[in-house]
Enzyme design. Structure first.
Site, PDB file in Angstrom:
ATOM      1  CE  LYS A  17       0.887   1.668   4.332  1.00 32.89           C
ATOM      2  NZ  LYS A  17       1.585   2.854   4.793  1.00 32.89           N
ATOM      3  N   PRO A 105       8.885  -3.847  -0.704  1.00 35.24           N
ATOM      4  CG  PRO A 105       9.730  -1.964  -1.760  1.00 35.24           C
ATOM      5  CD  PRO A 105       8.477  -3.025  -1.788  1.00 35.24           C
ATOM      6  N   GLY A 108       9.723  -0.346   4.546  1.00 33.68           N
ATOM      7  CA  GLY A 108       9.629   0.863   3.477  1.00 33.68           C
ATOM      8  C   GLY A 108       8.620   1.786   3.114  1.00 33.68           C
ATOM      9  N   GLY A 109       7.583   1.658   4.248  1.00 35.96           N
ATOM     10  CA  GLY A 109       6.338   2.366   4.374  1.00 35.96           C
ATOM     11  C   GLY A 109       5.215   1.908   3.617  1.00 35.96           C
ATOM     12  CG  MET A 110       5.661   0.584  -0.047  1.00 41.56           C
ATOM     13  SD  MET A 110       5.999  -0.070  -1.653  1.00 41.56           S
ATOM     14  CE  MET A 110       4.479  -0.526  -2.387  1.00 41.56           C
ATOM     15  N   GLY A 112       4.598  -3.996   4.313  1.00 40.32           N
ATOM     16  CA  GLY A 112       4.942  -5.380   3.808  1.00 40.32           C
ATOM     17  C   GLY A 112       4.809  -6.567   4.888  1.00 40.32           C
ATOM     18  N   GLY A 113       5.147  -6.105   6.168  1.00 35.59           N
ATOM     19  CA  GLY A 113       5.019  -6.970   7.276  1.00 35.59           C
ATOM     20  C   GLY A 113       3.482  -7.348   7.488  1.00 35.59           C
ATOM     21  CB  SER A 114       0.687  -4.982   7.786  1.00 35.99           C
ATOM     22  OG  SER A 114       1.327  -4.329   8.997  1.00 35.99           O
ATOM     23  CB  ALA A 115       1.277  -7.179   3.082  1.00 34.94           C
ATOM     24  CG  ASP A 148      -0.508  -0.128   7.831  1.00 35.69           C
ATOM     25  OD1 ASP A 148      -1.501   0.857   8.069  1.00 35.69           O
ATOM     26  OD2 ASP A 148       0.721  -0.245   7.944  1.00 35.69           O
TER      27      ASP A 148
END
Length: 333
Positions: A17, A105, A108-110, A112-115, A148
């Site tokens: 995101k 990434p 990186g503020g996207m 990724g771990g929450s995804a 997130d």
């Protein structure tokens, strides 16, 4: 949903995101900040597979694999174990191996771990046949682990309030084109960036109002007008991220000079997202950043895209049936 015994692997695809608008309000009593944000899911995906195992474990592949923990701190593993504690009394629980193909990434503020945590929750629910766990409860479990996670189950474009976990979908028809810059070896801790934001505000004597969604951005998203969306991109954490990683200012300047409609640091950074008008412009900007910008991974993406989805639900083939013996007749002489 099929019985857990009938499934030997479940694979989910989950997007990263970016935050089109991130308004950071006052610090709350629970230590989080009050937020109003516009989440936007983009087509950079991790794939997360779960399969039964003798013990819990995590295996990570992909270009960012070396930056993902594989011990008990891995958020996908934490999510799976948290869901396991919600199983019906007396039901059989099978530990899992979680395999993550890491394309989003890291730090990186996207999100990724929450995804990966969102994908692990959906995949494990399917693997274990937990029909009793409805989507709302799954999102509640996710929200207890990361702000997130509920959005990454929804995907699309949505407003996040509270600490970001309260999701309201945004009507947004059409497609936006993005170029993402992820610096090699750069990482920013979300708590560190928020602390720096607080420090900068206190130093400047800024009184922080309660955050509110940007109505002009909502109007631009309804029309999916890229030029208008670009005018209203905002991130209250951007100055803090640049303070901690000054190279981000160089990246933003390079993208602007190369023709991006707009750009901002994604979330707590350090990934930078540039909005462009078309796929062709995305290719041009990618080439320009690679040749003239600070060194980093250059990714192209579109949005909005759906949230976490099951893409494989494999049932092992039945055991082979032994051939039926033929009739016994006289042995030829």
């Amino acid at each position: 949903m099929r019985a857990a015994e009938a499934i030997d692997v479940v694979t989910c695809r989950v997007p990263g995101k970016i935050n089109l608008d991130l308004n950071v309000g006052p610090l709350r009593e629970d230590g989080f900040h009050e937020l109003s944000t516009v989440y936007h899911a983009v087509s950079i995906y991790d794939r997360v597979s779960v399969q039964p195992a003798d013990d819990w474990s995590v295996v990570v592949t992909g270009p960012y694999a070396d930056r993902v923990p594989t011990d008990d701190t891995n958020l996908a593993l934490v999510a799976a174990k948290t869901l396991a504690r919600r199983r019906p009394r007396g039901s059989r629980l099978v530990p899992v191996t979680i395999e993550i193909d890491k394309q989003i990434p890291v730090a990186g503020g996207m999100a990724g771990g929450s995804a990966d945590a969102a994908a692990a929750l959906l995949a494990c629910r399917e693997l274990w046949g937990m029909d009793n766990v409805e989507n709302d409860l799954l999102e509640h479990i996710g929200a207890s682990l990361g702000s997130d996670i509920p959005f990454l189950m929804h995907g699309g474009t949505a407003i996040g309030t509270g600490r970001g976990e309260q999701i309201t979908p945004v009507l947004a028809r059409g497609e936006l084109h993005w170029v993402l810059w992820a610096g090699e070896g750069l990482a920013l801790s979300t708590p560190t960036v928020y602390a720096e934001c607080d420090r900068l505000r206190e130093e400047a004597g800024i009184e922080v109002p309660d955050p509110e969604p940007n109505g002009e951005l909502m109007t631009a998203l309804r029309r999916m007008d890229a030029e208008e969306v670009a005018k209203h991109l905002r991130n209250d954490l951007q100055d803090a991220a640049i303070s901690l990683q000054p190279v981000l200012a160089e990246v933003l300047e390079a993208g602007s000079e190369l023709g991006a409609l707009g750009g901002l640091v994604s979330g707590s950074g350090p990934t930078v997202a540039f909005l462009v008008g078309s796929q062709a412009e995305a290719i041009d900007l990618s080439v320009g950043l690679a040749a003239n910008g600070p060194v980093g991974d250059i990714l192209r993406a579109t949005g909005p895209v759906p949230g976490t989805q099951i893409v494989q639900n494999r049932v092992p083939p039945p055991p082979p049936v032994p051939p039926r013996p033929g009739p016994v007749g006289p042995v030829p002489g």
